[in-house]
Design a protein around this motif. Structure first.
Motif: not given
Ligand SMILES: C[S@@+](CC[C@H](N)C(=O)[O-])C[C@H]1O[C@@H](n2cnc3c(N)ncnc32)[C@H](O)[C@@H]1O
Length: 400
Positions: A14-43
């Motif tokens: 997220a520190d890569a900001g609005e421009h760099g983030i899409a590139d960095r996220l492409r290398r990660e598993n979107p399900c794992h990213v979404a689950r982690t983010a939604l657990e943070e939201l739950t907290f």
């Protein structure tokens, strides 16, 4: 990669900001990213927000040419996140996954709302005009949950006072510390700080305590919170909360903990409250605090109580924390001392830049205490200053 590691990776991404983030996220598993983010939201959601009937929020998150679906259920059994379709879609949130990550982990003000569409299912409508019509109750509950979710995604200036009440921490209500924390911690709130609190709470019971760790996790939404206790509190670890075991009266074990932290911004001592332990921890950890950081000591009144190894006969004995603190005030003014050796100052004299003392609570700022004293010709030894009737100085006399 586990959820704890994924959380910390998402903070980096997220520190890569609005421009760099899409590139960095492409290398990660979107399900794992979404689950982690939604657990943070739950907290971050208000745990008191229990709804009856349960409300399902369907997240449809797109990541490039992929999309992932997650359901967040808010009901009497609490809040749960599961992958896939929600059984009943009361609320639907369509969003770019990268913008969800920015909303949760990005710097404040990151542009991330434009791709979000929230809808509350308004069909087929109530069967009756009764205010307790089951469809109407479900609809109203869904609207409330949607509002809470959006609030948790863009918190409105969280305060330590509110977070303390939410987490059940004793820093507001039983004590009145939180207002002082609000004053001193506000500038760190949105930074990627490392916070270390000595004393997790719950004493011998491994799974008990941790209220203030959860409070700091809510308050410092981009911070990593480190808790340190003499007892094993490892079950309290969670994403963005790391648990360490150490004795605050043992410098070696404190240094081992500090070695595992990549720069400490804020230290809070709410541990044994025994003066000798408080002083040992301060001597050991203050040098390891970043410049610009704060060192906080709670419950300093124990300095006056023999039952806590304090003393009530001498208020300046440096074996008590309060006596030690008074000596720090002299050190803060080492430049102004008359004898040359004192003027050089110790490490602490040169590194404490401010001391804020409240009832039972002290904040000590770290930095370079390099301000010079008044010029040498300003009177120090003689006492022939002329005073006005009101007592104000009108004529500085040269000290030569
Ligand atoms: C007052 S509780 C901490 C409460 C917690 N900070 C909160 O606000 O939720 C004090 C904790 O300090 C721990 N403690 C006591 N002596 C200690 C020591 N020598 N070193 C580290 N922790 C210690 C205790 O085990 C206890 O869990």
């Amino acid at each position: 990669m586990n959820d704890v590691e994924m959380t910390e990776l998402l903070l980096d991404i997220a520190d890569a900001g609005e421009h760099g983030i899409a590139d960095r996220l492409r290398r990660e598993n979107p399900c794992h990213v979404a689950r982690t983010a939604l657990e943070e939201l739950t907290f971050r959601l208000n745990p008191a927000m229990v709804t009856e009937p349960a409300v399902d929020v369907q997240f449809l998150l797109s990541a490039g040419d992929r999309s992932v679906e997650f359901a967040l259920r808010v009901g009497a059994a609490g809040i749960q996140v599961t992958e896939g379709k929600a059984p009943q879609q009361s609320v639907t949130i369509r969003w770019e996954l990268r913008d969800l990550v920015l909303a949760l982990y990005g710097r404040p003000g990151a542009a991330c709302d434009a791709t979000r569409v929230v809808s509350v299912d308004g069909e087929p409508g109530p069967r009756t005009n009764a205010p307790d019509d089951p469809w109407l109750l479900r609809y109203k509950a869904a609207g409330r949950v949607a509002g809470e979710v959006l609030n948790a995604l863009s918190p409105v200036a969280p305060s330590v006072r509110h977070e303390a009440l939410k987490a059940g921490a004793d820093k507001w209500g039983e004590n009145w510390f939180a207002a002082h924390y609000d004053r001193h911690f506000a500038k760190y709130r949105d930074r990627r700080v490392n916070v270390l609190e000595i004393g997790i709470g719950g004493f011998e019971a491994p799974g008990e305590g941790g209220e203030s760790l959860r409070m700091w996790k809510s308050y410092f939404r981009r911070g990593i919170i480190h808790g340190l206790d003499i007892f094993d509190k490892s079950p309290l670890a969670q994403p963005r909360v790391r648990i360490h075991r150490a004795d605050q009266s043992d410098p070696l074990s404190l240094r081992e903990v500090a070695d595992q932290i990549d720069g400490i911004d804020l230290i809070i001592d709410d541990g044994s409250h025994i003066s000798s332990h408080t002083i040992t921890a301060f001597h050991t950890l203050f040098p390891l605090l970043k410049d610009g950081g704060l060192y906080v000591v709670e419950d300093v009144q124990t300095s006056y109580w023999p039952g806590w190894n304090g003393g009530h006969t001498s208020f300046t004995h440096t074996a008590t924390w309060i006596g030690f603190l008074k000596k720090l005030i002299d050190g803060l003014h080492h430049q102004d001392q008359l004898d040359e050796e004192s003027r050089l100052g110790s490490y602490l004299d040169r590194s404490v830049t401010a001391i804020h003392v409240y009832h039972n609570l002290v904040f000590i700022e770290k930095g370079v205490n390099g301000e010079s004293t008044a010029p040498s010709w300003v009177r120090r030894h003689t006492n022939d200053m002329e005073l006005t009737p009101r007592g104000s100085m009108v004529k500085p006399v040269l000290d030569r």
